[in-house]
Scaffold this active site. Structure first.
Site, PDB file in Angstrom:
ATOM      1  CG  ASP A  11     -13.595   6.104  -1.103  1.00  0.00           C
ATOM      2  OD1 ASP A  11     -13.667   5.965   0.134  1.00  0.00           O
ATOM      3  OD2 ASP A  11     -12.528   5.986  -1.741  1.00  0.00           O
ATOM      4  NE  ARG A  35     -10.071  -5.555   0.248  1.00  0.00           N
ATOM      5  CZ  ARG A  35      -9.355  -4.529   0.736  1.00  0.00           C
ATOM      6  NH1 ARG A  35      -9.975  -3.498   1.258  1.00  0.00           N
ATOM      7  NH2 ARG A  35      -8.031  -4.520   0.643  1.00  0.00           N
ATOM      8  CG  HIS A  57      -8.351  -0.011  -2.909  1.00  0.00           C
ATOM      9  ND1 HIS A  57      -7.587  -1.114  -2.566  1.00  0.00           N
ATOM     10  CD2 HIS A  57      -9.023   0.338  -1.768  1.00  0.00           C
ATOM     11  CE1 HIS A  57      -7.787  -1.409  -1.298  1.00  0.00           C
ATOM     12  NE2 HIS A  57      -8.637  -0.555  -0.796  1.00  0.00           N
ATOM     13  NE  ARG A 105      -3.881   0.577   1.886  1.00  0.00           N
ATOM     14  CZ  ARG A 105      -5.112   0.605   2.418  1.00  0.00           C
ATOM     15  NH1 ARG A 105      -5.361   1.297   3.522  1.00  0.00           N
ATOM     16  NH2 ARG A 105      -6.100  -0.059   1.846  1.00  0.00           N
ATOM     17  CB  CYS A 161     -13.963   0.928  -0.177  1.00  0.00           C
ATOM     18  SG  CYS A 161     -13.378   2.617   0.054  1.00  0.00           S
TER      19      CYS A 161
END
Ligand code: CP
Ligand code: NVA
Length: 304
Positions: free
Chosen positions: A220, A288, A131, A104, A260
């Site tokens: 988001d 996820r 992402h 990340r 998310c």
């Protein structure tokens, strides 16, 4: 065999994505039935974080352990990465001591340079631009609730950020449409999203128009990590881009809401929507874990 990375969504083609979704379904079912499945025994995942995370760290670390392997967490603050060691050198070293790496970071270019010097698969756990693991989970969640996403319409309301770019790429690979509405000055940059340009998205000035008839409404945060200095300005600029009950009303009757996470109730989404009956945000977060287990299995073992 060439090393397979997952640096952006279109690194996997449609057939590969369908395979990963099917594996995720099976791996999830086995996990829920407490069946042990250790295909990655003795394998090591290194996770490098240059930005904060709850879900990504937890899902990769728990996921690797559940597959029989182990995970090591590195961050910029207390590794040499934060002290200017070239990313190419770090990639050489880290990839000699591990079997798969998740990163990340900030610019996509950093993860690409890492991957170019890595002996093992590299997975994007979020960059400024993309992402991909998030959208893998989101589409898997859509399929679980509503079936195939092909031909469906996703409404993206808000910032044209990393998550938005990834939705746009996914639409091209999996053949669905995205209706995007951003405030002026925050428009989609197709080049930054690295699109093939085959018209899978449409831009709407009015967010209500973007949401009309959509099968999935998603948004988001208004200020992504790394853009905190713009927060006050963004609060003003995005004020009319909140997903609220009125907006969900114009979407399709059976529309889902996704985010998310982490979310800011009262900013990009009202509490009524994110905590309401159309919201699938907890399934989305849980997934996820399952899709990333399927992804790591695929990148390391191919088809099993
Ligand atoms: N959605 C997501 O990536 O969450 P984290 O920032 O907590 O990892
Ligand atoms: N767009 C957000 C996503 C966080 C998971 C960010 O980059 O901060």
């Amino acid at each position: 065999m060439a090393i397979k990375h997952f640096l952006q969504f279109n690194d996997l083609n449609r057939a590969e994505l369908e395979y990963v979704f099917e594996r995720a379904r099976i791996i999830k079912r086995q996990f829920k039935a407490y069946q042990q499945y250790w295909p990655l025994q003795d394998r090591t995942l290194v996770m490098i974080f240059e930005k904060a995370s709850t879900r990504t760290r937890l899902s990769f670390e728990a996921g690797m352990q559940q597959l029989g392997g182990s995970a090591i967490y590195l961050n910029t603050r207390d590794s040499q990465l934060g002290r200017g060691e070239p990313v190419e050198d770090a990639a050489q070293v880290i990839s000699r001591m591990s079997d798969i790496v998740m990163i990340r970071t900030f610019e996509q270019e950093i993860i690409e340079r890492f991957a170019a010097n890595s002996r093992v698969p590299v997975v994007n756990g979020l960059t400024n631009e993309y992402h991909p693991c998030q959208i893998l989970a989101d589409i898997f969640t859509y399929i679980e609730h509503r079936g195939a996403i092909q031909g469906k319409t996703v409404a993206w309301i808000g910032d044209s950020n990393n998550v938005c770019n990834t939705w746009l790429q996914a639409a091209e690979v999996l053949d669905f449409n995205v209706h995007v509405s951003t405030p002026p000055g925050y428009e989609v940059e197709p080049e930054r999203a690295n699109l093939y340009g085959n018209n899978h998205f449409e831009v709407f000035a009015d967010p209500m128009h973007a949401a009309r008839g959509a099968h999935l409404v998603t948004t988001d945060v208004w200020t992504s990590m790394g853009f905190e200095a713009e927060n006050d300005e963004r609060l003003r600029d995005f004020a009319d881009w909140q997903v609220d009950a009125e907006m969900m009303q114009v979407a399709s009757n059976d529309a889902l809401f996704m985010h998310c996470l982490p979310a800011h109730r009262g900013e990009e989404v009202s509490a009524e929507v994110i905590d309401g009956r159309q919201s699938v945000v907890w399934d989305e977060a849980e997934n996820r874990l399952h899709v990333q287990k399927a992804l790591m299995e695929y990148l390391l073992l191919g088809k099993v």
